[in-house]
Motif scaffolding. Sequence first.
Motif, PDB file in Angstrom:
ATOM      1  N   LEU A  23       0.784  -1.164  -0.209  1.00 49.73           N
ATOM      2  CA  LEU A  23      -0.073  -0.007   0.033  1.00 49.73           C
ATOM      3  C   LEU A  23       0.784   1.260   0.094  1.00 49.73           C
ATOM      4  O   LEU A  23       0.710   2.183  -0.774  1.00 49.73           O
ATOM      5  N   HIS A  24       1.911   1.282   0.819  1.00 47.38           N
ATOM      6  CA  HIS A  24       2.695   2.378   1.085  1.00 47.38           C
ATOM      7  C   HIS A  24       3.623   2.807  -0.340  1.00 47.38           C
ATOM      8  O   HIS A  24       3.809   3.751  -0.615  1.00 47.38           O
ATOM      9  N   GLY A  25       3.820   1.755  -0.963  1.00 45.55           N
ATOM     10  CA  GLY A  25       4.829   1.531  -2.171  1.00 45.55           C
ATOM     11  C   GLY A  25       3.977   2.201  -3.290  1.00 45.55           C
ATOM     12  O   GLY A  25       4.556   2.642  -4.446  1.00 45.55           O
ATOM     13  N   ASN A  26       2.728   2.352  -3.367  1.00 44.59           N
ATOM     14  CA  ASN A  26       1.787   3.066  -4.466  1.00 44.59           C
ATOM     15  C   ASN A  26       1.831   4.510  -4.070  1.00 44.59           C
ATOM     16  O   ASN A  26       1.655   4.984  -3.207  1.00 44.59           O
ATOM     17  N   ARG A  27       1.740   5.287  -5.387  1.00 42.50           N
ATOM     18  CA  ARG A  27       1.840   6.579  -5.059  1.00 42.50           C
ATOM     19  C   ARG A  27       0.671   7.260  -4.432  1.00 42.50           C
ATOM     20  O   ARG A  27       0.425   8.068  -3.698  1.00 42.50           O
ATOM     21  N   VAL A  77      -4.594   5.247   5.248  1.00 37.32           N
ATOM     22  CA  VAL A  77      -4.307   6.038   4.070  1.00 37.32           C
ATOM     23  C   VAL A  77      -3.947   7.762   4.205  1.00 37.32           C
ATOM     24  O   VAL A  77      -2.901   7.768   4.082  1.00 37.32           O
ATOM     25  N   ARG A  78      -4.753   7.954   5.524  1.00 40.17           N
ATOM     26  CA  ARG A  78      -4.414   9.287   5.870  1.00 40.17           C
ATOM     27  C   ARG A  78      -2.931   9.420   6.405  1.00 40.17           C
ATOM     28  O   ARG A  78      -2.272  10.385   6.490  1.00 40.17           O
ATOM     29  N   SER A  79      -2.805   8.493   7.357  1.00 40.28           N
ATOM     30  CA  SER A  79      -1.312   8.304   7.907  1.00 40.28           C
ATOM     31  C   SER A  79      -0.306   7.968   7.194  1.00 40.28           C
ATOM     32  O   SER A  79       0.728   8.842   7.380  1.00 40.28           O
ATOM     33  N   THR A 147      -4.473   7.811  15.885  1.00 40.39           N
ATOM     34  CA  THR A 147      -5.794   7.422  15.541  1.00 40.39           C
ATOM     35  C   THR A 147      -6.072   6.023  14.636  1.00 40.39           C
ATOM     36  O   THR A 147      -7.071   5.242  15.041  1.00 40.39           O
ATOM     37  N   THR A 148      -4.959   5.783  13.998  1.00 40.26           N
ATOM     38  CA  THR A 148      -5.282   4.387  13.276  1.00 40.26           C
ATOM     39  C   THR A 148      -4.950   3.285  14.222  1.00 40.26           C
ATOM     40  O   THR A 148      -5.730   2.280  14.108  1.00 40.26           O
TER      41      THR A 148
END
Length: 280
Positions: A23-27, A77-79, A147-148
């Motif tokens: 997830l993090h690796g995608n822009r 996603v926000r984090s 929050t996450t």
Amino acid sequence: MISYTGGLVLLAAVLHATWNAMLHGNRDRFLSMTWMSIAIAVVATLAVLFMPWPADAAWPYIVASGLLHIAYNVSLVRSYRRSDLAQAYPIARGSSPLLVTLGAALFAHEAIGLLHVLGIVMISGGIIALALQGGNVSRASALAALTTGATIALYTVTDGIGVRLSNGQALTYTAWIFLFYWLMPVLFVAMRGLTALWAPLRDGPLAVGSSLAGGLVSIAAYGIVIWAMQTGAMGAVSALRETSVVFAVLIGRIFLREAVTARRWLACVIVAAGAVCLGL
């Protein structure tokens, strides 16, 4: 010696760190999370066609957990928009065993021993170290990650109680939770439109494929955790899963080329050690 169940939960930790790295690796992480959710929801839809109806007592927890998972996805996603993987992931995952252990004690009457207290102190100390080191983590970034972590704790305690009321139907319980992931593409389309969802199939099929694979990995990772919580203490299972913080930092360093300082490594190890103490 780690039990068979403990070994599977450790496998879930590796899988969890892996899909978070995907997830993090995608822009575009919102888009990536949406395609992950589509993969999860499709598998869940097919699964429920061949599974028994959930136990009546489990339904309130299925609904609550399904909605909490959507809140978690949005918060994650926000984090990740605010921090790199090696910062956001340890704070989010490291804070959840503390909250799960407290929640399990309050709502499921699970005892907290001295070793658990030690684990809580170590996890809290590690999180503080991560949040304060050299000003690298802003207050907003730390708050988003915490929050996450809170949403993780909420759905974990909910599922820990719910799966115990499912009459041993852990797979059925899991599949119905994951049906709620259809809400992610609905949310995405409402915010960005249908074209933004489908265009990447033409313009970036590899990124979509990575997201779909991440969704499948996510199913396996959390399915193991729900199965383990049928009989294992919620705090212990959650804590052992959160050793994934070490795997996440390693993945971030090797595959995402993120810088990892010695102090961050030490803080992550402290968080992981505290999680292990909670799991003993």
